[in-house]
Scaffold this active site. Structure first.
Site, PDB file in Angstrom:
ATOM      1  N   ARG A 161       0.818  -1.219   0.000  1.00  0.00           N
ATOM      2  CA  ARG A 161       0.000   0.000   0.000  1.00  0.00           C
ATOM      3  C   ARG A 161       0.849   1.265   0.000  1.00  0.00           C
ATOM      4  NH1 ARG A 161      -3.004  -3.586   3.299  1.00  0.00           N
ATOM      5  NH2 ARG A 161      -5.164  -3.912   2.593  1.00  0.00           N
ATOM      6  N   ILE A 162       1.923   1.274   0.813  1.00  0.00           N
ATOM      7  CA  ILE A 162       2.769   2.470   0.881  1.00  0.00           C
ATOM      8  C   ILE A 162       3.506   2.677  -0.437  1.00  0.00           C
ATOM      9  CG2 ILE A 162       4.766   3.520   2.002  1.00  0.00           C
ATOM     10  CD1 ILE A 162       3.818   2.099   4.603  1.00  0.00           C
ATOM     11  N   CYS A 209       9.762  -2.451   1.657  1.00  0.00           N
ATOM     12  CA  CYS A 209       9.534  -3.885   1.817  1.00  0.00           C
ATOM     13  C   CYS A 209       9.652  -4.277   3.289  1.00  0.00           C
ATOM     14  CB  CYS A 209      10.549  -4.666   0.993  1.00  0.00           C
ATOM     15  SG  CYS A 209      12.258  -4.164   1.283  1.00  0.00           S
ATOM     16  N   PRO A 210       8.995  -5.365   3.690  1.00  0.00           N
ATOM     17  CA  PRO A 210       9.160  -5.840   5.067  1.00  0.00           C
ATOM     18  C   PRO A 210      10.555  -6.420   5.275  1.00  0.00           C
ATOM     19  CG  PRO A 210       7.886  -7.409   3.795  1.00  0.00           C
ATOM     20  CD  PRO A 210       8.082  -6.206   2.911  1.00  0.00           C
ATOM     21  N   SER A 237      11.162   1.650   5.770  1.00  0.00           N
ATOM     22  CA  SER A 237      10.613   0.331   6.065  1.00  0.00           C
ATOM     23  C   SER A 237      11.146  -0.203   7.390  1.00  0.00           C
ATOM     24  CB  SER A 237      10.905  -0.635   4.911  1.00  0.00           C
ATOM     25  OG  SER A 237      12.295  -0.720   4.654  1.00  0.00           O
ATOM     26  N   ARG A 238      12.257  -0.910   7.349  1.00  0.00           N
ATOM     27  CA  ARG A 238      12.935  -1.399   8.546  1.00  0.00           C
ATOM     28  C   ARG A 238      14.430  -1.196   8.357  1.00  0.00           C
ATOM     29  NH1 ARG A 238       8.753  -0.975  10.542  1.00  0.00           N
ATOM     30  NH2 ARG A 238       7.476  -2.493  11.687  1.00  0.00           N
ATOM     31  N   ASP A 262      14.420   6.974   7.865  1.00  0.00           N
ATOM     32  CA  ASP A 262      13.537   7.112   9.020  1.00  0.00           C
ATOM     33  C   ASP A 262      13.698   5.938   9.974  1.00  0.00           C
ATOM     34  OD1 ASP A 262      11.397   8.509  10.447  1.00  0.00           O
ATOM     35  OD2 ASP A 262      10.165   6.761   9.933  1.00  0.00           O
ATOM     36  N   GLU A 267      17.260   0.659  17.235  1.00  0.00           N
ATOM     37  CA  GLU A 267      16.468   1.814  17.661  1.00  0.00           C
ATOM     38  C   GLU A 267      16.109   1.682  19.130  1.00  0.00           C
ATOM     39  OE1 GLU A 267      14.377   2.403  13.247  1.00  0.00           O
ATOM     40  OE2 GLU A 267      13.182   1.672  14.934  1.00  0.00           O
ATOM     41  N   HIS A 286      12.388   7.552  13.332  1.00  0.00           N
ATOM     42  CA  HIS A 286      11.259   6.637  13.117  1.00  0.00           C
ATOM     43  C   HIS A 286       9.920   7.350  13.362  1.00  0.00           C
ATOM     44  CE1 HIS A 286      10.319   2.066  13.054  1.00  0.00           C
ATOM     45  NE2 HIS A 286       9.307   2.751  12.527  1.00  0.00           N
TER      46      HIS A 286
END
Length: 320
Positions: A161-162, A209-210, A237-238, A262, A267, A286
């Site tokens: 979606r993003i 992506c995840p 994403s990550r 981000d 983190e 983030h």
């Protein structure tokens, strides 16, 4: 009247600074709230509880075994890599997440990075406030080259979606869009290709992506070496999707022109993070998901997930 189940919110501080309310959860359960919870305190705080409301708390099989009354884990997030889904299923624990709540905010953040690099807004603001415009012999001072987005290539890795929303915004700017995804779609104005081609051809590369075994360190030294020297890497994403050492090196030797991040691997950020001193590396803590409206939406959906579970009709269940 049926007695409410006992739920524990382990990380309320990740949802609100006091600017939004989490009271909606109280309609579904008797909720005990903690601002944050250390890993070693999770079993004690969940003693006798049937539901845990979490964001980034790690739930391994070992943690679940120490919480024998637990029947529900409600993630206040889309990602669920911090929960062992297989172990939860084996123990009869339902896990839910909140899909798609942050689409607009994250896509907006992607373009805040893109516009930062293309328009040089921060540099020009500093230039003006340092007296540069006052000293200019002409009415328009432009010591920092800017560029139009029209005709530039946005490459997207991960077309959920993003990624799809970012593509729509890019096309509104007149950009060309290419994308790499596990499930190619028929989308007007989007060319689907492989990951290497995205790195090789793009002016801006957006990672959406995840984090999985396949995407861990996806942006590594080899792929960064494929980029145009003018390319900018964006990651919302990550953090683990990027090899941080390779990215810092690529920025230092000008293999690529810049990065907008981000998320990072650890983190909160550690003091020794190499990216802190890397040139042309813009980092936000983030926050792409954290607009007020976005967090209010998150609370509404997450509280609804808990209520649906209590009523025996769970929704947004994570199956894998």
């Amino acid at each position: 009247m049926q007695q409410k189940i006992r739920a524990v919110m382990l990380e309320e501080a990740t949802l609100t600074t006091g600017d939004i309310s989490t009271a909606l959860f109280d309609t579904a359960a008797d909720v005990v709230r903690y601002p944050l919870t250390k890993a070693e305190d999770v079993p004690l705080r969940l003693k006798g509880a049937e539901a845990a409301i979490i964001n980034k708390t790690l739930f391994t099989a070992q943690v679940m075994d120490k919480c024998p009354t637990l029947r529900y884990i409600g993630l206040c997030a889309t990602g669920y890599n911090n929960v062992d889904i297989k172990a939860a299923r084996e123990r009869g624990i339902t896990v839910t997440n909140v899909p798609a709540y942050s689409t607009e905010a994250v896509a907006q953040h992607i373009f805040s990075f893109i516009l930062y690099f293309s328009d040089k807004t921060a540099q020009y603001d500093a230039f003006v406030k340092d007296g540069g415009w006052q000293r200019s012999p002409t009415f328009s001072a432009f010591p920092f080259p800017t560029e139009e987005l029209w005709g530039k290539v946005l490459g997207i890795v991960g077309f959920g979606r993003i990624g799809q929303r970012a593509a729509e915004i890019a096309r509104a700017f007149g950009m060309k869009v290419i994308a790499a995804t596990r499930t190619p779609k028929e989308v007007p104005g989007v060319e689907f290709t492989d990951v290497d081609s995205v790195f090789e051809r793009s002016d801006f590369i957006s990672l959406n992506c995840p984090l999985t075994d396949e995407t861990d360190k996806l942006a590594d030294a080899r792929r960064l070496s494929l980029c145009k020297p003018s390319a900018v890497l964006i990651n919302t994403s990550r953090g683990g999707v990027v090899d941080e050492h390779a990215l810092a090196a690529a920025l230092c030797d000008r293999t690529i022109a810049g990065a907008g991040l981000d998320v990072i691997e650890y983190e909160p950020m550690r003091a020794d993070c190499e990216l802190m001193s890397a040139p042309n590396c813009i980092i936000t803590p983030h926050t792409s998901w954290a607009a007020v409206e976005t967090r209010e939406r998150l609370v509404r959906v997450a509280a609804g997930n808990l209520l649906a579970f209590v009523q025996g009709t769970p929704v947004n269940v994570v199956e894998r």
